[in-house]
Design a protein around this motif. Structure first.
Motif, PDB file in Angstrom:
ATOM      1  N   ALA A  85       0.829  -1.216   0.000  1.00  9.89           N
ATOM      2  CA  ALA A  85       0.000   0.000   0.000  1.00  9.89           C
ATOM      3  C   ALA A  85       0.861   1.263   0.000  1.00  9.89           C
ATOM      4  O   ALA A  85       0.364   2.354  -0.317  1.00  9.89           O
ATOM      5  CB  ALA A  85      -0.922  -0.007   1.219  1.00  9.89           C
ATOM      6  N   TYR A  86       2.146   1.114   0.323  1.00  4.98           N
ATOM      7  CA  TYR A  86       3.041   2.280   0.399  1.00  4.98           C
ATOM      8  C   TYR A  86       4.105   2.286  -0.699  1.00  4.98           C
ATOM      9  O   TYR A  86       5.017   3.113  -0.659  1.00  4.98           O
ATOM     10  CB  TYR A  86       3.722   2.317   1.766  1.00  4.98           C
ATOM     11  N   LEU A  87       3.990   1.406  -1.677  1.00  4.72           N
ATOM     12  CA  LEU A  87       4.999   1.381  -2.736  1.00  4.72           C
ATOM     13  C   LEU A  87       5.031   2.678  -3.534  1.00  4.72           C
ATOM     14  O   LEU A  87       6.090   3.091  -4.029  1.00  4.72           O
ATOM     15  CB  LEU A  87       4.757   0.188  -3.668  1.00  4.72           C
ATOM     16  N   ASP A  88       3.893   3.328  -3.668  1.00  3.02           N
ATOM     17  CA  ASP A  88       3.828   4.601  -4.390  1.00  3.02           C
ATOM     18  C   ASP A  88       3.588   5.773  -3.445  1.00  3.02           C
ATOM     19  O   ASP A  88       3.170   6.854  -3.871  1.00  3.02           O
ATOM     20  CB  ASP A  88       2.707   4.550  -5.442  1.00  3.02           C
ATOM     21  N   TYR A  89       3.841   5.563  -2.170  1.00  3.80           N
ATOM     22  CA  TYR A  89       3.605   6.613  -1.168  1.00  3.80           C
ATOM     23  C   TYR A  89       4.502   7.817  -1.430  1.00  3.80           C
ATOM     24  O   TYR A  89       5.696   7.669  -1.712  1.00  3.80           O
ATOM     25  CB  TYR A  89       3.875   6.054   0.224  1.00  3.80           C
ATOM     26  N   ASP A 124      13.905   0.783  -2.107  1.00  3.32           N
ATOM     27  CA  ASP A 124      14.010   2.184  -2.510  1.00  3.32           C
ATOM     28  C   ASP A 124      13.088   3.070  -1.680  1.00  3.32           C
ATOM     29  O   ASP A 124      13.474   4.173  -1.267  1.00  3.32           O
ATOM     30  CB  ASP A 124      13.682   2.342  -3.999  1.00  3.32           C
ATOM     31  N   GLN A 125      11.868   2.599  -1.439  1.00  6.92           N
ATOM     32  CA  GLN A 125      10.959   3.385  -0.613  1.00  6.92           C
ATOM     33  C   GLN A 125      11.471   3.474   0.824  1.00  6.92           C
ATOM     34  O   GLN A 125      11.325   4.511   1.475  1.00  6.92           O
ATOM     35  CB  GLN A 125       9.554   2.769  -0.620  1.00  6.92           C
ATOM     36  N   ILE A 126      12.062   2.409   1.326  1.00  6.59           N
ATOM     37  CA  ILE A 126      12.643   2.443   2.671  1.00  6.59           C
ATOM     38  C   ILE A 126      13.759   3.477   2.731  1.00  6.59           C
ATOM     39  O   ILE A 126      13.844   4.277   3.676  1.00  6.59           O
ATOM     40  CB  ILE A 126      13.166   1.047   3.075  1.00  6.59           C
ATOM     41  N   ILE A 127      14.598   3.490   1.727  1.00  6.55           N
ATOM     42  CA  ILE A 127      15.699   4.459   1.689  1.00  6.55           C
ATOM     43  C   ILE A 127      15.157   5.883   1.664  1.00  6.55           C
ATOM     44  O   ILE A 127      15.668   6.772   2.364  1.00  6.55           O
ATOM     45  CB  ILE A 127      16.611   4.185   0.476  1.00  6.55           C
ATOM     46  N   ASP A 128      14.105   6.114   0.885  1.00  8.79           N
ATOM     47  CA  ASP A 128      13.506   7.450   0.864  1.00  8.79           C
ATOM     48  C   ASP A 128      12.942   7.817   2.241  1.00  8.79           C
ATOM     49  O   ASP A 128      13.067   8.962   2.694  1.00  8.79           O
ATOM     50  CB  ASP A 128      12.381   7.509  -0.175  1.00  8.79           C
ATOM     51  N   GLY A 129      12.316   6.846   2.908  1.00  7.85           N
ATOM     52  CA  GLY A 129      11.770   7.108   4.233  1.00  7.85           C
ATOM     53  C   GLY A 129      12.851   7.385   5.257  1.00  7.85           C
ATOM     54  O   GLY A 129      12.715   8.277   6.108  1.00  7.85           O
TER      55      GLY A 129
END
Length: 643
Positions: A75-79, A129-134
């Motif tokens: 649900a957060y892949l495009d967050y 990648d999303q984790i790194i952005d977070g």
């Protein structure tokens, strides 16, 4: 299944009395600071979870939860990560609104937590990648502290704006530090494949914001010098922050000397929280139990792992009493005894409750957790941005699933220092009454108040608390109606309400387990202007009825006394001498002396989401006004379930 407990069950765990304000110091008595160094399991060898790359072990650990964790992460892949703007912080000082800053901040933390767990569950790099952005988003923030949690500066100017030169440790700044520390531990190798600076940045920020200030600053919540000399009021901040800080140290610090100093400091601090506990009751309300006694459990579990089981105090009856409060304060069907800042409804996390129950050896608590899981089978192991809890929940999931669900309502639970008393019977009646004082943690002016339930349906209620604002924890707290005694089940004496402060308290509070009677004198909860010499309230739970008696003596009469009852559902006061309540499927009749009292009903409309989610659009205040002024007398209310 739902089962009432026996008299035998009743006579155990809470029968013992704790010495008042005992300096237990269970943790620091376990070892000296020097001895601690030899007990530590360093280099993260205490971690019981698999390495990120061990897919077979993760599949085994997570079992059926793997799918839901991955779905939550998807649900957060495009967050789109949110910026917490300067004006978001400023809104707290300008309007008192906390949510303006907290909403985007918590949205980001929810996303990062879900992504971390999803990647641990799947292990394909899809979420990295999303984790790194977070991670980067958090590291770029000036502060992880909530706008409402910034201190007031020495100039007495409210400073609710992040200061780049100041690193405060609060509830959520420490939680963010812990989450980033887990990200560092599990994914450092994966981050390094992308860019070495990612892991370096995490370590730099956690050291700067958490590790260094923890050792070099004194915070009120630690209750350590200089605050210890001032006898600070220790609350949930203490175990909450200490548990998070301990995770940061355990995951990032491998210098044994530094680690030992930090851990021993945390032991000294958490001892202050345990010392403060009087009898196991959570005076902040059951909604805070999970981040008060519950965070103490997190801390003690971590410390136990870090010392290879050498420091463990789960066998202490005081710790067990703190654990079991959560099921003793549970009425059934999601309703809980909600004194203080707490909602009247709470689901509770069965995995977490089971884990705490197992640690203290409480079969009743573990079976209660299984009951909660049977009531809410959709509950997952994920837990409110808390990686440590989610992973620990996974380790006990199978045991919980194999536990027989039983909910036992104890015949009584008596907390003699906190002055909370819960009683129930085989007819489905449940009473919760309190004495106490008006400076408890998250206090409402409610000395002598009570709640009454029939078949797990609330009849006389504590409204609860709305969304927190600047008013909630400031000088205007008691301008909020939900905090005032005249909106609780207590009297206005000579037209005067209770006042806040430690001096406004109950006296001579007693419980007779044989007669099932709770008695307390609430006269000192009122100011001198009320002219009250004594006001003894007794609550007696009988087989099919509750008797409330107010025996009073006044030095003067100014205005008619008024006895208030907060309720909901349908209320009919048309018949003289009785009031009929119809709440959901239950009908209750209250009998009173119509020669002494005259009833009236006030509708209170609820425009606060946290309240109308529980009660609907409105509740009622049923008031009984004295017909005559008298310096001495007795008001009696007979409350019967209509079968």
């Amino acid at each position: 299944m739902v089962k009432k407990s026996s008299i035998f069950f009743l006579c155990i765990s809470l029968a013992f009395q704790f010495s008042a304000f005992a300096q237990r110091e269970f943790l620091t008595k376990s070892c000296t600071a020097e001895e601690l160094k030899d007990l530590l399991v360093i280099n993260q060898e205490w971690v019981i979870y698999p390495d990120y790359s061990n897919r077979e072990a993760w599949d085994k650990l997570l079992g059926s939860h793997k799918v839901s964790l991955i779905e939550n992460g998807e649900a957060y892949l495009d967050y789109e990560w949110k910026v917490v703007r300067a004006t978001n912080y400023l809104d707290y000082s300008r309007t008192g609104n906390r949510q303006t800053m907290q909403d985007p901040y918590f949205d980001n933390q929810d996303a990062l937590s879900a992504l971390l767990l999803a990647e641990l569950a799947e292990g394909k790099g899809r979420f990295l990648d999303q984790i790194i952005d977070g991670v980067f988003m958090n590291c770029e923030m000036t502060s992880w502290v909530l706008s409402a949690h910034f201190k007031i500066s020495a100039k007495e100017v409210k400073n609710h704006f992040p200061d780049v030169n100041e690193n405060l440790i609060g509830l959520y700044s420490s939680q963010t530090g812990a989450m980033l520390s887990w990200a560092y531990y599990f994914f450092k190798s994966e981050f390094d494949k992308v860019n070495l600076l990612i892991s370096e940045r995490i370590k730099f920020e956690v050291e700067k914001r958490i590790l260094e200030p923890y050792m070099n600053m004194n915070y009120w919540w630690t209750a350590l010098p200089p605050y210890a000399d001032k006898k600070p009021k220790v609350n949930n901040w203490n175990p909450w922050c200490n548990a998070n800080v301990l995770q940061c140290y355990m995951l990032l610090e491998n210098d044994k000397e530094k680690l030992a100093k930090a851990v021993y400091r945390s032991m000294q601090s958490v001892d202050m929280f345990i010392n403060e506990d009087k009898d196991g009751a959570c005076d902040e309300g059951p909604g805070y139990w999970g981040v008060a006694a519950g965070k103490m459990f997190d801390y003690l579990s971590l410390l136990e792992k870090l010392t290879g089981g050498k420091i463990s105090i789960f066998n202490k009856p005081e710790i067990k009493a703190m654990a079991e409060y959560i099921y003793r304060a549970n009425v059934g069907n999601g309703w809980v005894v909600n004194f203080a800042d707490a909602s009247a409804k709470s689901k509770g996390n069965p995995y977490f409750i089971y884990g705490f129950g197992k640690a203290v050896g409480s079969t009743d608590m573990m079976q209660f957790a299984a009951y909660l899981k049977s009531q809410n089978p959709e509950t997952t192991i994920a837990y409110n941005r808390d990686i440590d809890r989610a992973l620990r929940n996974a380790t006990i999931s199978e045991a919980l699933e194999n536990t027989t669900p039983v909910f036992k309502t104890p015949v009584y639970s008596w907390y003699p220092k906190t002055e909370y008393c819960f009683m129930s019977n085989e007819e489905g009646l449940f009473l919760a009454a309190k004495g106490g004082y008006n400076q408890e943690n998250h206090n409402h002016n409610d000395v002598g108040s009570f709640m009454f339930y029939v078949n797990a349906t609330p009849i006389f209620i504590d409204t609860g608390v709305g969304s927190y604002t600047a008013k909630t924890f400031g000088p205007d707290r008691y301008t909020i109606w939900t905090m005032q005694s005249n909106y609780h089940n207590v009297p206005l004496i000579n037209g005067i309400a209770q006042l806040p402060g430690a001096q406004f308290k109950a006296t001579n509070t007693r419980f007779n387990k044989n007669k099932k009677t709770f008695t307390t004198d609430i006269s000192k909860a009122y100011p001198e202007d009320a002219g009250v010499k004594s006001w003894v309230r007794s609550c007696q739970l009988k087989e099919d009825e509750l008797i409330i008696k107010d025996l009073f003596s006044l030095s003067k009469t100014i205005a008619p006394n008024q006895i208030n009852f907060m309720t909901w559902g349908e209320v009919n006061i048309e018949a003289s001498g009785k009031v009929i309540f119809k709440v959901q499927d239950e009908t209750v009749q209250l009998n009173y002396n119509s020669n002494l009292l005259k009833p009236s009903i006030e509708t209170i409309y609820l425009d606060e989401k946290k309240l109308n989610n529980v009660w609907g659009d409105y509740i009622y205040r049923l008031s009984f006004d004295a017909i005559t002024l008298q310096t001495e007398g007795e008001y009696t209310f007979q409350i019967k379930k209509i079968k």
